[in-house]
Motif scaffolding. Sequence first.
Motif, mmCIF file in Angstrom:
data_model
loop_
_atom_site.group_PDB
_atom_site.id
_atom_site.type_symbol
_atom_site.label_atom_id
_atom_site.label_comp_id
_atom_site.label_asym_id
_atom_site.label_seq_id
_atom_site.Cartn_x
_atom_site.Cartn_y
_atom_site.Cartn_z
ATOM 1 N N LEU A 152 4.576 41.734 39.677
ATOM 2 C CA LEU A 152 3.226 41.293 40.037
ATOM 3 C C LEU A 152 3.015 41.367 41.550
ATOM 4 O O LEU A 152 1.946 41.769 42.023
ATOM 5 C CB LEU A 152 2.992 39.866 39.534
ATOM 6 C CG LEU A 152 2.991 39.677 38.007
ATOM 7 C CD1 LEU A 152 2.901 38.197 37.662
ATOM 8 C CD2 LEU A 152 1.838 40.435 37.370
ATOM 9 N N THR A 153 4.030 40.983 42.307
ATOM 10 C CA THR A 153 3.920 41.049 43.774
ATOM 11 C C THR A 153 3.785 42.498 44.240
ATOM 12 O O THR A 153 2.967 42.812 45.108
ATOM 13 C CB THR A 153 5.149 40.387 44.418
ATOM 14 O OG1 THR A 153 5.234 39.018 44.003
ATOM 15 C CG2 THR A 153 5.044 40.442 45.939
ATOM 16 N N SER A 154 4.585 43.392 43.648
ATOM 17 C CA SER A 154 4.520 44.810 44.021
ATOM 18 C C SER A 154 3.170 45.425 43.683
ATOM 19 O O SER A 154 2.718 46.361 44.341
ATOM 20 C CB SER A 154 5.626 45.593 43.304
ATOM 21 O OG SER A 154 6.900 45.138 43.694
ATOM 22 N N MET A 155 2.514 44.888 42.658
ATOM 23 C CA MET A 155 1.197 45.393 42.282
ATOM 24 C C MET A 155 0.105 44.908 43.211
ATOM 25 O O MET A 155 -1.022 45.392 43.159
ATOM 26 C CB MET A 155 0.874 44.958 40.850
ATOM 27 C CG MET A 155 1.717 45.639 39.777
ATOM 28 S SD MET A 155 1.393 44.952 38.137
ATOM 29 C CE MET A 155 -0.343 45.414 37.918
ATOM 30 N N GLY A 156 0.436 43.925 44.069
ATOM 31 C CA GLY A 156 -0.551 43.435 45.023
ATOM 32 C C GLY A 156 -1.277 42.185 44.587
ATOM 33 O O GLY A 156 -2.415 41.941 45.008
ATOM 34 N N ALA A 157 -0.625 41.354 43.747
ATOM 35 C CA ALA A 157 -1.268 40.114 43.302
ATOM 36 C C ALA A 157 -1.553 39.205 44.486
ATOM 37 O O ALA A 157 -0.700 39.019 45.352
ATOM 38 C CB ALA A 157 -0.374 39.395 42.296
ATOM 39 N N GLU A 158 -2.746 38.631 44.521
ATOM 40 C CA GLU A 158 -3.117 37.723 45.604
ATOM 41 C C GLU A 158 -2.546 36.330 45.382
ATOM 42 O O GLU A 158 -2.367 35.564 46.326
ATOM 43 C CB GLU A 158 -4.636 37.653 45.717
ATOM 44 C CG GLU A 158 -5.266 38.991 46.099
ATOM 45 C CD GLU A 158 -6.766 38.896 46.214
ATOM 46 O OE1 GLU A 158 -7.304 37.776 46.062
ATOM 47 O OE2 GLU A 158 -7.401 39.931 46.450
ATOM 48 N N MET A 159 -2.281 36.012 44.083
ATOM 49 C CA MET A 159 -1.710 34.708 43.763
ATOM 50 C C MET A 159 -0.760 34.899 42.594
ATOM 51 O O MET A 159 -1.086 35.588 41.620
ATOM 52 C CB MET A 159 -2.808 33.711 43.383
ATOM 53 C CG MET A 159 -2.281 32.331 43.022
ATOM 54 S SD MET A 159 -3.590 31.260 42.374
ATOM 55 C CE MET A 159 -3.908 32.032 40.794
ATOM 56 N N VAL A 160 0.450 34.310 42.680
ATOM 57 C CA VAL A 160 1.423 34.379 41.592
ATOM 58 C C VAL A 160 1.844 32.962 41.251
ATOM 59 O O VAL A 160 2.305 32.213 42.123
ATOM 60 C CB VAL A 160 2.656 35.221 41.986
ATOM 61 C CG1 VAL A 160 3.669 35.225 40.849
ATOM 62 C CG2 VAL A 160 2.250 36.645 42.336
ATOM 63 N N THR A 161 1.683 32.556 39.984
ATOM 64 C CA THR A 161 2.023 31.202 39.568
ATOM 65 C C THR A 161 3.475 31.136 39.105
ATOM 66 O O THR A 161 4.138 32.155 38.925
ATOM 67 C CB THR A 161 1.140 30.747 38.395
ATOM 68 O OG1 THR A 161 1.539 31.448 37.211
ATOM 69 C CG2 THR A 161 -0.322 31.019 38.675
ATOM 70 N N GLY A 162 3.949 29.910 38.877
ATOM 71 C CA GLY A 162 5.208 29.741 38.167
ATOM 72 C C GLY A 162 4.978 29.995 36.690
ATOM 73 O O GLY A 162 3.856 30.270 36.252
ATOM 74 N N GLU A 163 6.036 29.901 35.893
ATOM 75 C CA GLU A 163 5.905 30.175 34.468
ATOM 76 C C GLU A 163 5.116 29.067 33.770
ATOM 77 O O GLU A 163 5.353 27.882 33.975
ATOM 78 C CB GLU A 163 7.279 30.305 33.817
ATOM 79 C CG GLU A 163 8.015 31.572 34.196
ATOM 80 C CD GLU A 163 9.252 31.782 33.349
ATOM 81 O OE1 GLU A 163 9.695 30.823 32.682
ATOM 82 O OE2 GLU A 163 9.771 32.918 33.333
#
Length: 359
Positions: free
Chosen positions: A32-43
């Motif tokens: 998700l980070t490599s795709m350029g996500a602006e926000m990544v949550t925990g599980e």
Amino acid sequence: MSTPYDWLSEFPGLEDHIFVAFVQGADPQGLLTSMGAEMVTGEMTFDELKQAPPSLRQVPPDATRLGATRLGAWTVTWSDNASAGQLTDALVKAAPERALVIVAVSSYSSSSRFLYRRDGVVRLGFEPYDRTAITGQDAEDLLPLMASSRVPLAPVDRATGLQLDSDADDPGDPLRGSLTLADRITRTSLTPKILRGAFTWGLFTRDAFPSAAPSSTHPLRDTKDLASALKTATPAARTRAVMFALQHMATDAQATGDPVVTRALEAIQRGDTEPPADLAPILEAWRQEARSAPKRWEVGPRDTDKIARMRRGIRRNNLAEALEAVYGTDPEQAAAHVIAPVRRDVTIHRELLGILRGH
């Protein structure tokens, strides 16, 4: 007929719009980070996400939410509000050399697609509702797997779910067939338990998606290949191809037992330049049957009698036009006209091409 994905009806709206991708060997958060996500949550599960604070659960109109989790050797991602084209490009750019299978199906827009990449090469690609443009280096070899997964091998009407160019009683389902095909390629399976489980969630602004470099494909150039083969075919090969196409259409039109059709095919095989005298009334009767058959917009998925009459009318009209065209003065043009209705049928493409090339 039941399918491995009948459980989709348990998830409201998912049958109408879903984006699922399998990426081999990727880490969910890293992907998700490599795709350029602006926000990544925990599980968290999707139900937990819906109860989260507004900053996490709300998806702005110009954004896409994507969940990712491990599934055996793969990371599976899914979204119920995805922009298929942009998410596909972002995944290809984030994991250019990884094996990747994408199923993006929307019954109310034209953004559906199936993509299988491996070693940086497109192995198979198609639009789940319209198989007239199958691409991929391994496309022809994967056709049997598509068929056994019950991916419809002819265009499907989005409004009714009916296959437009087949007399098959059960042509398959674009979404369920595509997901089953993805399972067989990845040797894994998406289940209700997985979708109800925990995912790492990423939020993307659609305009910020990175564009992937154009990927090379190897299309099944049926129109170009057949046209080229037709120009170079010997008269004998051309006649064999015409007979093959006519017999295929006669079978689909349920006309193989008609003695007039049998005599007409025998006359074509002999090279006669005039049709049998009793053929014209038969062709006119077929056209009348086609005109009086139910139209697509009058047929629902469970109207089995109407479906059969509609398809038979279409097929008999195609056969009537082909039987008239075969007696044209230019043999090559006549052959092209006869072959035209069946050239999109990918299940016979290779055999038809082989006949024209004298194999």
